[in-house]
Structure formats: structure tokens, C-alpha cells
Scaffold this motif. Structure first.
Motif, PDB file in Angstrom:
ATOM      1  N   SER A  96      -3.503 -63.799  60.747  1.00 59.13           N
ATOM      2  CA  SER A  96      -2.103 -64.225  60.749  1.00 59.13           C
ATOM      3  C   SER A  96      -1.935 -65.326  59.704  1.00 59.13           C
ATOM      4  CB  SER A  96      -1.731 -64.770  62.129  1.00 59.13           C
ATOM      5  OG  SER A  96      -2.345 -66.035  62.330  1.00 59.13           O
ATOM      6  N   ARG A  98      -1.314 -68.373  60.214  1.00 57.32           N
ATOM      7  CA  ARG A  98      -2.024 -69.582  60.659  1.00 57.32           C
ATOM      8  C   ARG A  98      -3.497 -69.514  60.298  1.00 57.32           C
ATOM      9  NH1 ARG A  98      -0.445 -73.383  64.220  1.00 57.32           N
ATOM     10  NH2 ARG A  98       1.277 -73.243  62.761  1.00 57.32           N
ATOM     11  N   SER A 129       2.028 -61.542  53.554  1.00 55.04           N
ATOM     12  CA  SER A 129       2.530 -62.002  54.854  1.00 55.04           C
ATOM     13  C   SER A 129       3.399 -63.249  54.757  1.00 55.04           C
ATOM     14  CB  SER A 129       1.354 -62.252  55.802  1.00 55.04           C
ATOM     15  OG  SER A 129       0.467 -63.211  55.271  1.00 55.04           O
ATOM     16  N   ARG A 132       6.179 -64.463  57.172  1.00 58.30           N
ATOM     17  CA  ARG A 132       5.837 -64.879  58.539  1.00 58.30           C
ATOM     18  C   ARG A 132       5.256 -66.296  58.592  1.00 58.30           C
ATOM     19  NH1 ARG A 132       2.365 -60.343  58.629  1.00 58.30           N
ATOM     20  NH2 ARG A 132       0.881 -61.662  59.725  1.00 58.30           N
TER      21      ARG A 132
END
Length: 196
Positions: A96, A98, A129, A132
Motif C-alpha cells: 500500500s 503506507r 498508486s 491513494r
């Protein structure tokens, strides 16, 4: 051979591993966990191990017990660090924003850029990504690229800049300060990233 955990069992193992990684108190402890459990790391474990290495290196510098040179020497000579790099590379597509941000932050904190192929893949994953990424993830990612002190692909810089403008109103002052400093270190002039 060792049986590979699946489903809820795999999730429970990953949670236990992450707890162990988070409790490490030195670079050597992180590397020992990589040696013993690294082949079973999931994407969160791999990102956490990298982040923990970065935290331990920064703490060592604050306490004056570890210089960047000593950290580089230790990690360059470590097959566990090489093993972790391979695991990170294999798991990047699952990460992700993070985890990507944490991995990049770790490289900056360690003062060690990943190999060129891994760096390019990290940048590709960031760009893919970017929509996001939270403001904090954006700030930390830009800061990490700046800390690495190497050229960042124009597509990566453009993606960071565009998404940062998209979520500009959501930044906390500390994150915005980190982002602006990183952009300056990356060579972006104010006119390059402010709204027209």
C-alpha cells in the motif's frame, strides 16, 4: 520442508512476526529476524523490517553509537539485508502507499539507495498508486527521495507534485513543511508546484 501457512493461519503468523519486528532494539536484531523468518515475510513484514532498520540507524546516530558509515558497512556485508532487499522487491506490487512510504523512508534514514532496478520499481509503484497516498505518505515519500540524494524520474516528481496539489487542503503544518523542504531538495522551484 517447512509447510507454508495459508489463510487465517498466514495472517496470524504475519501479525506475530510484525510484533517481533517492531520490538527489535538494534540493526542486528532486525537482521536476525530476517535470517530466521525472512522467507515467510509478507509485504507488511518486509516494509516493517525496513522501517525498523531505518529507525534503529537514526536512533544510533542520535546516541552517537552508529555512524552512517558503520551502518552502510554492516548492511553491505549482511546477507540478511540482501535477503530483505530481495523480499521487498518481490512484494512491492502488494504494498500500500503506507508500506511504500515506509520502505522509501527507511532507505533515506539508512543513507543507502536501493539497487537501480529496485529503485525504478519503487518509483513505478509510487506513480501507479499515487492517488491513494495520504498527505503524510506523500510528504514522507518526497522526503525519502530527497534524503537519498539522487535524481528521481520526472514522472515520479510530477506524480508527487500533482497529488500533493490535489490534497493540499488536507495537509497538517508539519507534513506540509516536510513536503516543501523535500520539494526544494528535489530541485522543484515554487513555480513548479504552486497552482497557476
Amino acid at each position: 520442508g517447512r509447510r507454508e501457512a495459508r489463510g487465517p493461519e498466514a495472517s496470524a503468523v504475519a501479525v506475530r512476526l510484525n510484533k517481533l519486528i517492531s520490538q527489535t532494539q538494534s540493526l542486528e536484531e532486525v537482521l536476525r529476524l530476517v535470517e530466521v523468518h525472512g522467507d515467510g515475510f509478507n509485504f507488511v513484514n518486509a516494509a516493517t523490517a525496513m522501517h525498523r532498520l531505518g529507525q534503529q540507524a537514526k536512533q544510533g546516530r542520535r546516541e552517537r553509537s552508529l555512524s552512517r558509515t558503520k551502518v552502510r558497512r554492516l548492511l553491505h556485508q549482511s546477507r540478511q539485508y540482501e535477503q530483505l532487499q530481495e523480499r521487498v522487491g518481490a512484494l512491492l506490487p502488494q504494498m500500500s502507499p503506507r508500506e511504500l512510504s515506509n520502505v522509501l523512508w527507511a532507505y533515506g534514514a539508512l543513507g543507502l539507495a536501493p539497487e537501480e532496478g529496485l529503485m525504478q520499481e519503487l518509483e513505478r509503484q509510487v506513480v501507479a498508486s499515487i492517488g491513494r497516498f495520504s498527505p503524510l505518505d506523500l510528504a514522507n515519500t518526497a522526503h525519502a527521495f530527497a534524503e537519498l540524494g539522487r535524481a528521481v524520474a520526472p514522472a515520479t516528481t510530477e506524480a508527487l507534485k500533482a497529488q500533493s496539489l490535489e490534497v493540499l487542503q488536507s495537509y497538517r503544518p508539519e507534513s506540509l513543511a516536510i513536503l516543501l523542504r523535500a520539494f526544494a531538495c528535489l530541485g522543484l522551484r515554487r513555480d513548479d508546484w504552486t497552482m497557476q
